[in-house]
Design an enzyme around this catalytic site. Sequence first.
Site, PDB file in Angstrom:
ATOM      1  N   ASP A 110      -5.339  12.454 -41.259  1.00  0.00           N
ATOM      2  CA  ASP A 110      -5.108  11.189 -40.551  1.00  0.00           C
ATOM      3  C   ASP A 110      -6.381  10.366 -40.700  1.00  0.00           C
ATOM      4  O   ASP A 110      -7.406  10.842 -41.202  1.00  0.00           O
ATOM      5  CB  ASP A 110      -4.797  11.453 -39.070  1.00  0.00           C
ATOM      6  CG  ASP A 110      -4.471  10.161 -38.324  1.00  0.00           C
ATOM      7  OD1 ASP A 110      -3.779   9.292 -38.878  1.00  0.00           O
ATOM      8  OD2 ASP A 110      -4.932  10.002 -37.167  1.00  0.00           O
ATOM      9  N   SER A 111      -6.322   9.125 -40.204  1.00  0.00           N
ATOM     10  CA  SER A 111      -7.514   8.286 -40.245  1.00  0.00           C
ATOM     11  C   SER A 111      -8.563   8.762 -39.242  1.00  0.00           C
ATOM     12  O   SER A 111      -9.734   8.433 -39.383  1.00  0.00           O
ATOM     13  CB  SER A 111      -7.122   6.843 -39.913  1.00  0.00           C
ATOM     14  OG  SER A 111      -6.510   6.809 -38.634  1.00  0.00           O
TER      15      SER A 111
ATOM     16  N   CYS B  70      -0.157  11.260 -40.420  1.00  0.00           N
ATOM     17  CA  CYS B  70      -0.422   9.831 -40.308  1.00  0.00           C
ATOM     18  C   CYS B  70       0.837   9.075 -40.714  1.00  0.00           C
ATOM     19  O   CYS B  70       1.291   9.170 -41.857  1.00  0.00           O
ATOM     20  CB  CYS B  70      -1.586   9.457 -41.232  1.00  0.00           C
ATOM     21  SG  CYS B  70      -1.846   7.684 -41.376  1.00  0.00           S
TER      22      CYS B  70
ATOM     23  N   GLU C  85      -9.382   5.594 -30.221  1.00  0.00           N
ATOM     24  CA  GLU C  85     -10.536   6.186 -30.910  1.00  0.00           C
ATOM     25  C   GLU C  85     -11.795   6.069 -30.048  1.00  0.00           C
ATOM     26  O   GLU C  85     -12.672   6.933 -30.091  1.00  0.00           O
ATOM     27  CB  GLU C  85     -10.763   5.502 -32.268  1.00  0.00           C
ATOM     28  CG  GLU C  85      -9.775   5.915 -33.348  1.00  0.00           C
ATOM     29  CD  GLU C  85     -10.013   7.315 -33.913  1.00  0.00           C
ATOM     30  OE1 GLU C  85     -11.178   7.695 -34.083  1.00  0.00           O
ATOM     31  OE2 GLU C  85      -9.021   8.022 -34.180  1.00  0.00           O
TER      32      GLU C  85
ATOM     33  N   CYS D  78       3.048   6.271 -34.433  1.00  0.00           N
ATOM     34  CA  CYS D  78       1.659   6.433 -34.898  1.00  0.00           C
ATOM     35  C   CYS D  78       1.161   7.689 -34.197  1.00  0.00           C
ATOM     36  O   CYS D  78       1.398   7.861 -32.991  1.00  0.00           O
ATOM     37  CB  CYS D  78       0.814   5.226 -34.501  1.00  0.00           C
ATOM     38  SG  CYS D  78      -0.967   5.500 -34.705  1.00  0.00           S
TER      39      CYS D  78
ATOM     40  N   HIS E 155      -1.523   8.575 -33.115  1.00  0.00           N
ATOM     41  CA  HIS E 155      -2.430   8.371 -31.981  1.00  0.00           C
ATOM     42  C   HIS E 155      -1.643   8.152 -30.666  1.00  0.00           C
ATOM     43  O   HIS E 155      -2.181   8.398 -29.588  1.00  0.00           O
ATOM     44  CB  HIS E 155      -3.297   7.126 -32.204  1.00  0.00           C
ATOM     45  CG  HIS E 155      -4.446   7.320 -33.154  1.00  0.00           C
ATOM     46  ND1 HIS E 155      -4.286   7.409 -34.507  1.00  0.00           N
ATOM     47  CD2 HIS E 155      -5.781   7.411 -32.929  1.00  0.00           C
ATOM     48  CE1 HIS E 155      -5.483   7.541 -35.088  1.00  0.00           C
ATOM     49  NE2 HIS E 155      -6.404   7.550 -34.149  1.00  0.00           N
TER      50      HIS E 155
END
Length: 274
Positions: A9-10, A72, A147, A179, A181
């Site tokens: 993932d990012s 992701c 984040e 997503c 997140h």
Amino acid sequence: MSLLVGLFDSGLGGLTVLRQVHALYPHSPCLYLGDTARVPYGQRTTEDIRAIAAEVVHWMRLQGVGVMVMACNTSNALALDVAVSEAGVPVVGLIDSTASELNSDHVGVLATPATAASGAYRRAIQACRPSARVVEVGCPAFVPHIEAGQLEAPALRRAARDYLEPLLAAHVDTVVLGCTHYPLLRPLLAELLPPDVELVNPAVAAAQRLGPLLASLGDSPEVDLGGDPAAPPLERTRFCVTGPAEDFAAAATTWLGSRPTVRTVSLQSQVRAF
Ligand code: DGL
């Protein structure tokens, strides 16, 4: 020794997928890559997202993963074909896995701007259920707040209210957290949505798809991570990032319940990281 499961993932979001994989397959060793030097992916161009996916998946392949789970949605939406051709091993997607499990004609999808603009969820859901109406909303403010660990920020709450408006107007009964997140925002979203709206975490369906694959790949190349097979899943997971390792380790502690050992890697390196 078991097959190494690769997830990327990012940043932190893919840990919600890792958690599902750990829950269902506690004995599978995992390799997690957070491309923190380039987070967020969701505001990038399609070209960027595809180029990044090619680089990350190539690196994962070099590490000897035996199967990959897209952790992701943005990469899944815009670069699944890239991942599949670059991986050389089976790739489990979040979007297809989830679309086939949905049981509603009034679906909302919260996702990154890139995923929402791609229409990938709508296409996948309607391919399984042509009668479904799907409203996709891009949520640019979510990932930066998550984040940064700012889950209580008033600006996050305001943004959530705005993003939910079109879903409420469309009277959706199911909201896909599109997503990885966003499962971290479940309490906030549940508070802002009517109580009968179901929140769907795509990691659940993706992790379920992994089981039959792991079984069928039983004789594929295996990787010895040098870990104790009886150790808890977290201890048999390698965490790599492209940004500062300590920042990720600190932020991930809240998500994982204990502090992981994290290594910074260069994706350009043609050498195995461990
Ligand atoms: N967590 C990722 C996703 O599922 C990417 C978020 C981002 O970096 O924008 O789309």
